[in-house]
Structures are given as C-alpha cells and as structure tokens.
Motif scaffolding. Structure first.
Motif, short mmCIF file in Angstrom:
data_model
loop_
_atom_site.label_atom_id
_atom_site.label_comp_id
_atom_site.label_asym_id
_atom_site.label_seq_id
_atom_site.Cartn_x
_atom_site.Cartn_y
_atom_site.Cartn_z
N ALA A 1 53.03 50.48 46.10
CA ALA A 1 52.38 51.66 45.49
C ALA A 1 50.93 51.37 45.10
O ALA A 1 50.33 52.12 44.34
CB ALA A 1 53.18 52.10 44.28
N ASP A 2 50.36 50.25 45.58
CA ASP A 2 48.94 49.89 45.37
C ASP A 2 48.68 49.41 43.95
O ASP A 2 47.56 49.50 43.45
CB ASP A 2 48.01 51.06 45.72
N ASP A 3 49.75 48.92 43.25
CA ASP A 3 49.57 48.31 41.93
C ASP A 3 49.40 46.82 42.14
O ASP A 3 50.38 46.05 42.18
CB ASP A 3 50.77 48.62 41.05
N LEU A 4 48.18 46.39 42.25
CA LEU A 4 47.90 44.99 42.57
C LEU A 4 47.86 44.11 41.32
O LEU A 4 47.58 42.91 41.42
CB LEU A 4 46.57 44.89 43.32
N HIS A 5 48.12 44.70 40.18
CA HIS A 5 48.12 43.89 38.94
C HIS A 5 49.54 43.46 38.55
O HIS A 5 49.71 42.74 37.57
CB HIS A 5 47.50 44.71 37.80
N VAL A 6 50.56 43.89 39.26
CA VAL A 6 51.96 43.54 38.91
C VAL A 6 52.19 42.04 39.13
O VAL A 6 51.78 41.47 40.14
CB VAL A 6 52.95 44.38 39.75
N PRO A 7 52.87 41.35 38.16
CA PRO A 7 53.17 39.92 38.35
C PRO A 7 54.36 39.76 39.31
O PRO A 7 55.27 40.59 39.35
CB PRO A 7 53.52 39.44 36.95
N VAL B 1 56.08 36.90 48.62
CA VAL B 1 55.56 38.15 48.05
C VAL B 1 54.21 37.93 47.39
O VAL B 1 53.29 38.77 47.47
CB VAL B 1 56.59 38.73 47.06
N ALA B 2 54.07 36.76 46.71
CA ALA B 2 52.77 36.45 46.07
C ALA B 2 51.65 36.37 47.10
O ALA B 2 50.51 36.77 46.86
CB ALA B 2 52.89 35.14 45.29
N VAL B 3 52.00 35.81 48.29
CA VAL B 3 50.99 35.76 49.35
C VAL B 3 50.60 37.17 49.79
O VAL B 3 49.43 37.49 50.02
CB VAL B 3 51.53 34.94 50.54
N PHE B 4 51.65 38.06 49.90
CA PHE B 4 51.36 39.47 50.20
C PHE B 4 50.37 40.06 49.20
O PHE B 4 49.43 40.77 49.54
CB PHE B 4 52.66 40.28 50.19
N LYS B 5 50.64 39.72 47.89
CA LYS B 5 49.77 40.27 46.84
C LYS B 5 48.34 39.78 46.99
O LYS B 5 47.38 40.56 46.90
CB LYS B 5 50.33 39.89 45.47
N THR B 6 48.19 38.46 47.23
CA THR B 6 46.84 37.89 47.39
C THR B 6 46.10 38.53 48.56
O THR B 6 44.92 38.90 48.47
CB THR B 6 46.92 36.38 47.60
#
Length: 641
Positions: A59-65, A82-87
């Motif tokens: 949902a484009d919330d890039l601040h979620v831990p 998943v963390a790599v996806f976030k980065t």
C-alpha cells in the motif's frame, strides 16, 4: 513504474503467505497434535506479522517495520527478504522523486529560455519544443504536443505569417531567416544520431535593427538623415566611374552663424533640417544630396552636358535656400553660396574635384555671397596665395611684425589735435608693408582678429599714456571682439597696466559689428561705457539701421563715412546727408567726425554743414609712434593751410 511493479510483487507475495498460513495450520492440526498446533501457531503469528508488513508495503507505506529479521529459521529468511523488498522500494521511490524534480527543472529551464528550442524525429514529428518556440511562431498548444507532424505546424505558420520569406533557408545548418511578419530569426540546426534534428531559434530582430541603425548612422548625418561626407564621396566615385558627365555643387550657408549666435543652436538645427529638405525638393531623381558638416552641403548633378545646366541648378538651389524660413513663430532669412566643378572637364579624380569645387565656393563668397561660381584654373593660384598669406599672418602675430600707426583727429573750430586713431600695420620681412585691406579681412575670416585686436589695444594705450592729457586714443573693435565678454576684461586690464584714464580711450565699432547679436553687443558696450570708456559709431551712414542704433546704443560720437565726404563738392545729396547727420547728432548731444578729408575745399564744406572734427590726409597720414611726439611738438596747432 519500477516502484509500482515492486508494490504489485509485494502484494502478491503477501497473498501467497496468507494462503500457505491457512494450509499450514490445517496440516499441523492433522499431523502433530496439540504440541504441533502450538508450535505452528507461533510460526503462523510471525508469518501474519510479516504478511501485514508486506501488505502495508504494497500500500506504499514504506515506514512500516519488518519483524523477525533476526530469526534464524525459514521465517527469518522470509522476513529478511521482505526487508530487501522494502529497501528496494525506498530506493525506487527516491529515484522517482529525483526524476520528477529533474524533469520539472528541465521543463522550467526550457520554458524560460529566451531562445526557441525544438526537436523532431526522423519522420518529421515533434519530440519536444519550449514555450519561446511556440510564441515565436504563433503556435497553438495543441500543435506543441509530442508527435505533431511538422507539416501541420507549417500550415499554421503560413496562416499566421511566421514562415520564412526564403523557404530555402529552412534546411540550412546555420541561417538567418526573415519571416513574413518582418521578424528576423537566427537558427542553428544540428542532426541527431539515428535521424531527426534539434534546432535553437533566436529572435534577433532588435539586434538586427540596431545594427542597421548603426550602419545607417555611419553613413548618414544624424540631424538631416542625408548622406554624410564618407557616403557622399562613395556616391561621387560611383557616378564619376560610370562615365556620365556630372557636376559637383559645394554649398555653404550665408549668415548661418548669426542664427546660431542670436537664436540658439536648437533653432539652427531646425533650420538645417529644412535646408536639407529644400535641397532634396530642388534636385532631380538620380542626383545626390549630402550634408558634409556644419552648414556645408553638397549636390552631385548627374548627366550634365554643359555648364549652363550647372548654372540653372545652382541658381535654383540659391533661390530655394534664400526664401524665408518659419521656425517657432520666427521668420528667418539666410542665403547660400555655391562652388561648381564639372567632371570630366575639371578633373576625373573625386578628391581633386572636391578641392576645385571648394576653391570655386571660396571665390563665390569673396564676390559677396548669395552667388555661385564655377571653378577656373586661376583660382588655384589665388588659393595658394591666400594659404601662404594666412600662414605668414599667423607667424607675424607671434614674431612681432605688427606696428601701430596713429592718425590725428582735429577740432575743426580750434584746429587742435583732440585724438589719434590707432591703425595696425604689418611690416613683413618677405612681403614688405602689407596693406590692411589685404590682411584685416583674412584675420577676421580666420579668427585671428581677436588676438590681433587685443595686441593693438594694449600697445596703443601704453603709447597714449605718454601724450598730453588733452589728447585721446581711438581704437577699432571688430565684430569678433564683441561676441563674448572678454573685451571687457581685456580693456580694464590694459587701462590698469598702462595707467591711461578710461575717459581718454575711445572704442570705435561699425554697424556690421552690431548686426551679429545686438542684445549682447549692447550689454558689452554698456559695461565698457560704465568704466568711463567712450564709444564711437564708425562709418555712419552706410548701414540700413543707423538711426535705430543711435537710439539703442550709448554712443558718444558719430564718424561720418568718407564716401559722403569724398563727394560733398559734387553731389548735393551728400552735403544734405552730412548736414542732416550733424543736426541729428547735435540734438542727441553727440560729437561728429568727418573722415577722409583730403582737400581744403572738403574741409571748408564739412565745416560749413556743422561737423565738429575732421580726419584725413589733409592733416596727416597715419604715422608710427616715434613720429607722433615730433608731430605734436612741431605743430601743436594745425591749420587748413
């Protein structure tokens, strides 16, 4: 686009994890019993948290831990993935923001350029253009969209008049194009790899007009817009090289300096403009008119067959320029003098023809102005003599070749000397004693008369201080000496240095000296008279406004011109004029002096009609200072005999 793709991938992965979590829970209940269920529950809880994080990332919330990144089992591996996806998503977001900012800056830069920019592909379709390009060619917003055919843009430009007048310049690498609406555009066009081109368009209309104006000013007179001397010479070279007969008319305005001095330079400028217009109106098509500078003009008369044609045009020009001018409610009358030289009769070199026309112009002025004169071979010798005389005159002033001679003026009733008139003489080592009639007019024309006149005044007051106190000194003033206020200072200084009382100095002026600037002359003479200096009107009776001068100026004496005295015995009108002058002078309280008395009969006649003083060869010729004292000692009283 890359960020959106990553978000979709994360969402799909989260949905897959949710499905496998449900499947895993069912399998655990069936296969391992309660203990397995508890263990599986903890795993599923971790998976749910990871799934929730992945859903928020989608949902484009890039601040979620992202939880469970430190776990060492397969769930931890999944969390770290998943963390790599976030980065990657964060990096893609930052790159997208930077790209949007870069595109915005490029757009701002392009649309704030003063130059027009356009880019077309290999098929002649628009890739991009900026706002300046759109405005430069009057394009609508729809015609600036990417993909617009160049032909459609040209059709619109043809309708609004922004196509080049020369269509051949369209494909040139570098070109200056004049549009149908008059704008001037400089275009720099470069090909692009793979086809198409990019071009920069600059509107140089203002610069082009400025350059054209500078070029015009370099070749034309600013005031009259006529060709200047440089341009006129080119025209003369062209006409003479064509082989057709032509005549060069060099014109000089008569009395123009008086207009500037009395009415001011703005009026003089307006007068010069009207002179230029009259010259153009008085010449034929194909003739050339120019202003050479100051009040000098010139005309090239083409296709001249004989001298009569030149004379006809010269007369027409003089008549046109001599007609009254109306400027600021004033009527101004001037005249013109013209010198003529014909080609090929008088020469086939432009510079020589100019020189000969100038010589003819000088001769026309010497004849009395308001006339024209054609070049004659003898004029060259006369000019050389004048140049030589002028050179010697300049040297003579600095080398002490001038002398002051003095001619006595006597009382006709007592026959006693009342004053001496100072008269300058030039004793040249090479020319001998030069007549004042030869060098005085030249000194006036060259401006040397002011320096010479000051020297005469200073020399004469130093001599006069040695005379008996009853004898005065008379010194002539030129028109040039009355133009400024220097004469006031020079006179005061000369009197102070010599010790001569101001009442013993008499300054003589002519009516022509008053014509230049009557108001200024009145002020200067008033200041001199307030110092105690006396003022005489010389050559009275030869001007047209003598009576008005007697009313306007503070004169002490009238000197009757010798032309009346010369004919007093043979012409009754001369006797009547002198009688009228003396009667008028007596009424006004002015003294009178008859000039040019050479015979006893003339002396008797001027005495009979009331003249109080006399001057002439009958009494004595002008003499150097050394003879003055002997003259006074020898004959303190002069008689008619």
């Amino acid at each position: 686009q890359r960020a959106q793709g990553a978000g979709v991938a994360v969402a799909e992965a989260a949905s897959t994890l949710k499905i496998w979590a449900v499947v895993g829970a069912l399998l655990a209940a069936l296969l391992v019993g309660p203990l397995g269920v508890a263990t599986m529950h903890r795993v599923l809880m971790r998976l749910r948290r990871i799934t929730g994080a992945m859903t928020r990332l989608a949902a484009d919330d890039l601040h979620v831990p992202v939880p469970s990144q430190t776990d060492l089992d397969e769930v931890g591996e999944m969390a770290r993935a998943v963390a790599v996806f976030k980065t990657n998503a964060i990096q893609l977001r930052e790159q997208d923001v930077e790209l949007r900012e870069l595109n915005s800056r490029i757009d701002i830069a392009l649309n704030n350029m003063t130059h027009g920019l356009c880019m077309f592909d290999e098929n002649g379709r628009l890739i991009v253009c900026n706002k300046s390009y759109q405005e430069m060619y009057g394009l609508t917003p729809e015609l600036t969209e990417p993909g617009t055919p160049r032909s459609a843009m040209h059709a619109h430009r043809a309708a609004v008049g922004t196509l080049p007048r020369d269509q051949g310049a369209e494909t040139a690498r570098n070109s200056v194009r004049v549009l149908e609406n008059g704008r001037v555009i400089s275009v720099s066009r470069r090909p692009m790899p793979g086809g198409g081109w990019v071009a920069v368009h600059e509107d140089i209309t203002t610069r082009h007009e400025a350059e054209a104006e500078i070029a015009h000013l370099a070749r034309h007179d600013v005031l009259t817009s006529l060709p200047n001397r440089f341009s006129f010479r080119e025209q003369l070279v062209g006409v003479m090289s064509s082989g057709v007969g032509c005549a060069l008319h060099c014109l000089d305005l008569d009395n123009f300096k008086d207009v500037n001095d009395t009415l001011g330079h703005p009026v003089g400028d307006q007068l010069l403009k009207q002179v230029g217009a009259r010259l153009l109106a008085s010449t034929r098509a194909g003739d050339h008119v120019a202003r050479l500078g100051g009040d000098e003009f010139a005309v090239i008369q083409r296709n001249v067959v004989d001298a009569a044609e030149c004379g006809t045009l010269a007369s027409r020009l003089i008549d046109a320029l001599s007609a009254p001018y109306e400027i600021d409610g004033r009527q101004i009358v001037i005249g013109a003098s013209i010198g003529l030289a014909m080609s090929p009769d008088d020469g086939d070199d432009p510079d020589h023809l100019f020189k000969k026309a100038d010589l003819a112009l000088y001769a026309a002025k010497q004849r009395g102005r308001g006339d024209f004169c054609r070049y004659q071979s003898a004029m060259g010798d006369e000019f050389q003599n004048r140049v030589s005389l002028e050179r010697d005159l300049r040297e003579a002033i600095g080398s002490g070749e001038f002398e002051v001679h003095y001619q006595p003026i006597l009382s006709l009733s007592t026959k006693q000397v009342t004053s001496f008139e100072a008269l300058v003489r030039w004793r040249s080592p090479s020319r001998g004693l030069v007549s004042p009639a030869d060098f005085i007019p030249l000194a006036e024309q060259t401006g040397l008369i002011e320096e010479l006149g000051e020297w005469v005044l200073r020399r004469a007051v130093e001599d006069a201080v040695l005379w008996p106190a009853s004898i005065s000194l008379a010194v002539n003033l030129s028109a040039e000496q009355l133009r400024g206020t220097r004469m006031i200072t020079v006179t005061a200084d000369a009197l102070a240095r010599s010790g001569l009382p101001a009442r013993r100095l008499e300054l003589e002026i002519t009516e022509t000296a008053l014509l230049d600037d009557e108001h200024h002359a009145r002020e200067v003479l008033g200041c001199l008279r307030n110092m105690g200096v006396r003022i005489s009107l010389d050559d009275f009776g030869t001007g047209y406004s003598s009576l008005s001068y007697l009313r306007s100026f503070p004169f002490d004496k009238i000197k009757i011109d010798q032309s009346f005295v010369r004919d007093i015995l043979v012409r009754p009108d001369c006797r009547a004029i002198i009688r009228a002058i003396t009667s008028l002078a007596d009424t006004l309280g002015l003294n009178t002096t008859a000039e040019g008395i050479e015979t006893a009969e003339q002396l008797e006649a001027v005495t009979a009609v009331g003249c109080r003083e006399g001057q002439g060869y009958l009494f004595a010729k002008p003499m150097p200072i050394a003879e003055v004292m002997n003259y006074l000692a020898r004959e303190p009283v002069r008689t008619a005999a």
